[in-house]
Design an enzyme around this catalytic site. Structure first.
Site, PDB file in Angstrom:
ATOM      1  N   ASN A 364       0.843  -1.199   0.000  1.00 15.35           N
ATOM      2  CA  ASN A 364       0.000   0.000   0.000  1.00 15.35           C
ATOM      3  C   ASN A 364       0.874   1.244   0.000  1.00 15.35           C
ATOM      4  OD1 ASN A 364      -2.665   1.450   0.497  1.00 15.35           O
ATOM      5  ND2 ASN A 364      -1.460   2.164   2.239  1.00 15.35           N
ATOM      6  N   GLU A 365       0.635   2.133  -0.945  1.00 13.02           N
ATOM      7  CA  GLU A 365       1.322   3.431  -1.033  1.00 13.02           C
ATOM      8  C   GLU A 365       2.829   3.288  -0.895  1.00 13.02           C
ATOM      9  OE1 GLU A 365      -0.603   6.418   1.394  1.00 13.02           O
ATOM     10  OE2 GLU A 365      -2.210   6.489  -0.078  1.00 13.02           O
ATOM     11  N   ASN A 419      -4.948   5.131  -4.601  1.00 18.01           N
ATOM     12  CA  ASN A 419      -5.576   5.881  -3.507  1.00 18.01           C
ATOM     13  C   ASN A 419      -5.588   7.347  -3.910  1.00 18.01           C
ATOM     14  OD1 ASN A 419      -5.315   3.424  -2.244  1.00 18.01           O
ATOM     15  ND2 ASN A 419      -3.738   4.062  -0.801  1.00 18.01           N
ATOM     16  N   TYR A 425      -6.992  16.397   0.252  1.00 18.06           N
ATOM     17  CA  TYR A 425      -5.623  16.853   0.475  1.00 18.06           C
ATOM     18  C   TYR A 425      -5.157  17.798  -0.631  1.00 18.06           C
ATOM     19  CZ  TYR A 425      -5.079  13.128   3.940  1.00 18.06           C
ATOM     20  OH  TYR A 425      -5.208  12.315   5.032  1.00 18.06           O
ATOM     21  N   TRP A 499     -12.586   5.239   1.929  1.00 15.83           N
ATOM     22  CA  TRP A 499     -11.682   5.289   3.080  1.00 15.83           C
ATOM     23  C   TRP A 499     -12.332   6.198   4.107  1.00 15.83           C
ATOM     24  CZ3 TRP A 499      -7.966   2.142   4.298  1.00 15.83           C
ATOM     25  CH2 TRP A 499      -7.183   2.452   5.422  1.00 15.83           C
ATOM     26  N   LYS A 520     -12.250   9.862   8.837  1.00 17.36           N
ATOM     27  CA  LYS A 520     -12.830   9.713   7.499  1.00 17.36           C
ATOM     28  C   LYS A 520     -13.915   8.633   7.448  1.00 17.36           C
ATOM     29  CE  LYS A 520      -8.828  11.523   5.094  1.00 17.36           C
ATOM     30  NZ  LYS A 520      -7.755  11.346   6.102  1.00 17.36           N
TER      31      LYS A 520
HETATM   32  C1  ADA Z   1      -3.309   6.943   2.989  1.00 24.19           C
HETATM   33  C2  ADA Z   1      -3.225   5.592   3.643  1.00 24.19           C
HETATM   34  C3  ADA Z   1      -4.323   5.317   4.603  1.00 24.19           C
HETATM   35  C4  ADA Z   1      -5.085   6.513   5.160  1.00 24.19           C
HETATM   36  C5  ADA Z   1      -5.163   7.725   4.286  1.00 24.19           C
HETATM   37  C6  ADA Z   1      -5.586   9.041   4.932  1.00 24.19           C
HETATM   38  O1  ADA Z   1      -3.810   6.981   1.760  1.00 24.19           O
HETATM   39  O2  ADA Z   1      -3.161   4.522   2.754  1.00 24.19           O
HETATM   40  O3  ADA Z   1      -3.776   4.464   5.553  1.00 24.19           O
HETATM   41  O4  ADA Z   1      -4.900   6.716   6.475  1.00 24.19           O
HETATM   42  O5  ADA Z   1      -3.910   7.967   3.714  1.00 24.19           O
HETATM   43  O6  ADA Z   1      -6.609   9.101   5.584  1.00 24.19           O
HETATM   44  O7  ADA Z   1      -4.871  10.009   4.749  1.00 24.19           O
END
Ligand code: ADA
Length: 721
Positions: A364-365, A419, A425, A499, A520
């Site tokens: 992930n990321e 993502n 952001y 998310w 979130k």
């Molecule tokens: C990232 C990450 C997540 C999550 C998100 C966020 O994309 O993969 O774990 O926390 O950021 O809320 O900023």
């Protein structure tokens, strides 16, 4: 025959020399791991101890989850250790136990550790033995494998035409033994049977006209029971459930389950609850399933690690399509590669039989540090391991937004996720439409989903004029309405994952007036409040008829003409405000004009049998508690930004190093994060260094993503006037 004894009760727990009695599941970070303390959350070594009686036959200890490093001692003698905070593991303790009384001592350590994932991530690494511990005793000398990382020593591969291939492994010798396999349907009727010599790894069975496991529409499960037989007697028995299904992905048409197109309407889930951390019982797991069913999702991304075995079981039963993953996250390092491989192997071996799982995610990321040495090779290696262990499921990775669409990382897995947080952001919500269309045009062969998207929604923050970064429930709902449309408009996109389904603990955070949490979620961390955005999804995804007036917690409202929003999956909604009714035909989101008078206003929405009433208070003094506390306004910043347009009012790499370093906001951040003030006269000459030529050269040398990341970050900071 093997016997399983749960030993969750009455452990002595010792932290910093202080002892208390606890029951498992347990974590020592339930409070400080999610904003309940002013101190940083405790990361260290703690001890669990318990007295056990003697056990008959070969005996094993089974720990189904302890974060992160776990060492086991029996009667003071070291038995073994395990370095993955999210998987089940066992040790044989036959030779360590005495017939009468024994002491088991388990040391668990969640300290920082450069050799282990995860260390840099947006969630709390709760320490403790947070899942069940069992003793498996009375195990025959020869038995189905207990130490091959698997759950039950057998790997079941069903085909939709009714063929079932089962591989099983025996430990302790096979001479003179046979294995018998029996498949029963959901009503317990025997539908297939086979016998092989115990040393034969593979067996094949056939079920005539199997009922398919068909996602949420019909999650039909069969059970495979395997018996080890010696001289006509059963000496060991294991069983597991499985489902017949087939699926494929198409980069133009999306995902197909059993021949039928299914768009994956997904939510992500972290495994923690408010003030319980990751120490959950089956009741909490069931509640999560219930809420995910209610919102109408058909798929879950179980982020960012292996979840409790029981949760995958519940997903099998509910028919959710599950994305399973390991915590290879944010910050690739070759030092952690051995552990990454180990975690992937545990994830796949332990969960191979679940029909709900459709993919294995290996990272992930991980492109956040795209310059990390060995990154592409390391991820390819994990991808190959997943294929070698399971040829029936595709691999996937979730890329961070700034990973270039041309990145080699995108060509490694079979299917791909990105993502994206356009509208939170960075940029505005429309950024998602632009990005998706560009990606699909340039990379039409890639089978893509949105693996994360979301915006913070703090239930105490409200506004009649939602704006990006205000943390209100109203902006969160607006954000999700836009994404829902963007996702639904694109048939080629095989799915998406909100998310997050639930707010979760993230000790590194302190924003929106909330400490230690990521807000979130569509539902609060105690699972009690469904935010407005929850109902936006329910309107699109669920067949259960309902009406919901948005803004139930936005009690004090401005006077005069206002919009009242209703989410519903009915075609017609009637809204009554202070006795005046208006009927509207619509689709999911109904926006009514209403007049809010001073004092109490009663607002009711009705459609068929569904009704929802709220009371709001008209006032010309907007309630200040709905507003972000001082100092929170500028917090929404991330390094994720792809925009090429530079806003000249804000900082960028077009500025001189000194202008950046001595900017008051940068100074504040440095002070907050590093605890130092940059005011030495020695630094003055830096003020003259122009960064543009340096960043151009760096871009040419292949550091383009880092440059764009740095620019994105600087663009969130206003220049001093
Ligand atoms: C990232 C990450 C997540 C999550 C998100 C966020 O994309 O993969 O774990 O926390 O950021 O809320 O900023």
């Amino acid at each position: 025959m093997r016997k399983i004894t749960n030993i969750n009760q009455d452990w002595s727990f010792i932290k910093d020399g202080v002892m208390e009695t606890v029951n498992l599941p347990h974590t020592w970070n339930a409070i400080d791991g999610q904003g309940g303390s002013d101190e940083p959350y405790y990361r260290g070594r703690c001890v669990y101890e318990k007295t056990l009686p003697g056990f008959e036959g070969r005996t094993y200890i089974e720990i189904t989850g302890a974060n992160t490093v776990c060492e086991v001692f029996i009667n003071g003698v070291y038995v073994g250790s395990h370095e993955n905070g999210y998987a089940m593991f066992r040790f044989e303790i036959t030779d360590f136990i005495k017939p009468d009384v024994n002491t088991v001592r388990i040391i668990v350590d969640n300290s920082e550790n450069e050799f282990l994932y995860p260390q840099m991530a947006d969630f709390t690494f709760y320490g403790g033995i947070y899942r069940d511990v069992n003793i498996i005793s009375g195990v025959a000398e020869s038995h189905f494998a207990l130490l091959d990382m698997s759950l039950c020593g057998m790997y079941i591969t069903p085909k939709a035409d009714g063929r079932v291939f089962v591989k099983s492994f025996v430990e302790g010798g096979c001479a003179g033994l046979t294995k018998e396999f029996v498949i029963t349907d959901a009503d317990g009727n025997e539908v297939a049977k086979a016998s092989v010599d115990a040393d034969a790894e593979a067996a094949k069975l056939i079920v005539d006209n199997p009922t398919l496991w068909n996602g949420v529409e019909n999650p039909y499960l069969y059970t495979m029971t395997a018996r080890l037989i010696k001289d006509g007697e059963i000496i060991d028995e294991v069983s597991d459930r499985f489902g017949f299904r087939e699926f494929y992905f198409d980069s133009e048409k999306g995902f197909f389950l059993n021949g039928k197109h299914v768009k994956m309407k997904g939510v992500s889930r972290h495994q923690d609850w408010e003030w319980k951390g990751n120490a959950l019982t089956i009741e909490e797991h069931k509640k999560d399933i219930e809420l995910i069913k209610e919102v109408g999702a058909n798929s879950i991304r179980l982020a960012h690690y292996q979840h409790d075995e029981k949760f995958y079981d519940l997903c099998d039963e509910a028919g959710f399509l599950v994305w399973a993953e390991i915590p290879v996250i944010s910050n690739f390092s070759k030092k952690k590669q051995n552990q990454a491989k180990f975690m992937l192997e545990e994830l796949i071996r332990q969960n191979y039989n679940h029909p709900s799982i459709y993919c294995w995610s290996v990272a992930n990321e991980i492109g956040i540090n795209s310059a990390a040495s060995g990154l592409v090779k390391g991820i390819s290696e994990l991808n190959d391991i997943a294929h070698a262990l399971d040829s029936t499921r595709p691999t996937v990775t979730a890329q961070v937004t700034m990973t270039s669409i041309n990145s080699k990382l995108n060509e490694i897995p079979d299917i791909l996720g990105y993502n994206h947080y356009f509208g939170w952001y960075m940029q505005t919500v429309e950024g998602i439409d632009k990005w998706l269309d560009n990606f699909h045009e340039k990379k039409p062969h890639i089978k893509l989903c949105i693996s994360e998207y979301g915006a913070e929604g703090v239930i105490g923050l409200h506004t009649a004029t939602p704006t990006q970064g205000d943390y209100t429930e109203e902006y969160q709902a607006y954000y999700h309405e836009h994404y829902l449309k963007a996702i639904n408009d694109r048939d080629w996109l095989w799915g998406s994952y909100v998310w997050n389904m639930f707010d979760f603990g993230s000790a590194i955070r302190n924003e929106g007036g909330v400490k230690g949490r990521n807000n979130k979620g569509l539902v609060t961390m105690d699972r009690k409040i469904r935010k407005d955005a929850f109902y936006a999804y329910k309107a699109h995804w669920s067949d259960e008829k309902f009406v919901h007036i948005a803004g139930e917690r936005f009690v004090d409202r401005p006077l005069g003409e206002q919009k009242i929003k209703v989410y519903s999956n009915c075609d017609t909604v009637t809204l009554t405000v202070n006795g005046e009714s208006v009927e509207m035909q619509g689709d999911k989101v109904f926006e009514f004009d209403a007049v809010i008078k001073e004092g109490e206003n009663v607002i009711t929405a009705v459609s068929g049998d569904s009704t929802h009433e709220i009371k709001v208070n008209g006032t010309d003094i907007p309630n200040p508690s709905y507003v972000l506390p001082d100092g929170c306004e500028s917090f929404v910043r991330n390094w994720f930004n792809e925009s090429d347009e530079i806003n000249p009012d804000n900082l960028s790499l077009d500025d001189k190093l000194g202008d950046i370093l001595f900017n008051s906001e940068v100074q504040r951040l440095i002070k907050n994060h590093a605890g130092v003030t940059l005011d030495s006269p020695v630094l003055k000459p830096l003020g003259k260094i122009p960064l543009k030529p340096i960043s151009k050269i760096a871009s040419k040398l292949g550091a383009g993503e880092i440059i764009s990341m740095a620019n994105g970050f600087l663009q969130t900071i206003e220049k001093d006037k």
